[in-house]
Design an enzyme around this catalytic site. Structure first.
Site, PDB file in Angstrom:
ATOM      1  N   CYS A 240       0.723  -1.098  -0.504  1.00 28.42           N
ATOM      2  CA  CYS A 240       0.105  -0.144  -0.093  1.00 28.42           C
ATOM      3  C   CYS A 240       0.515   1.070  -0.055  1.00 28.42           C
ATOM      4  CB  CYS A 240      -0.456  -0.368   1.389  1.00 28.42           C
ATOM      5  SG  CYS A 240      -2.264   1.749   1.984  1.00 28.42           S
ATOM      6  N   SER A 241       0.795   2.327  -0.813  1.00 26.38           N
ATOM      7  CA  SER A 241       1.378   3.331  -1.034  1.00 26.38           C
ATOM      8  C   SER A 241       0.703   3.953   0.217  1.00 26.38           C
ATOM      9  CB  SER A 241       0.748   4.068  -2.811  1.00 26.38           C
ATOM     10  OG  SER A 241      -0.155   4.606  -1.943  1.00 26.38           O
TER      11      SER A 241
END
Length: 113
Positions: A10-11
């Site tokens: 997940c960024s």
């Protein structure tokens, strides 16, 4: 020390981790998809965040849409769903002592340092 419930894919989670590192925080990283919280741990996180279990659910995940979306669920049933399917837990979650924040946006975790 700050505990971070983290998903490396997940960024926002990666950005939050980087932000905490930049601030010089000692961080305990919990990859919650590999090491899901217990029911009691998840209840504690929800309590620290000051939200309802439903507010911690990623409602756009396929498993939520396919299995839970149109059902009336109790808080206990929602927590059980997140334990069974940890992908449903919103991320990242940072905990520092008795304070917690969801890193959306990542800068929100600065409020608990």
């Amino acid at each position: 020390m700050t505990t971070l419930y983290h998903n490396p894919r997940c960024s926002k989670s990666r950005q939050t981790l980087h932000l905490l590192e930049e601030k010089g925080e000692t961080i305990e990283v919990i990859k919650y998809l590999e090491n899901p919280p217990s029911t009691q741990e998840l209840k504690q996180v929800i309590s620290l965040l000051g939200i309802t279990p439903k507010e911690l659910v990623r409602t756009q995940e396929a498993v939520w849409k396919e299995t839970y979306k149109d059902k009336v669920l109790t808080d206990q049933e929602i927590i059980a769903a997140m334990i069974k399917h940890p992908i449903l837990i919103e991320r990242p979650i940072a905990i520092n002592g008795t304070r917690a924040a969801i890193g959306r946006p990542p800068e929100k975790v600065l409020d608990i340092l």
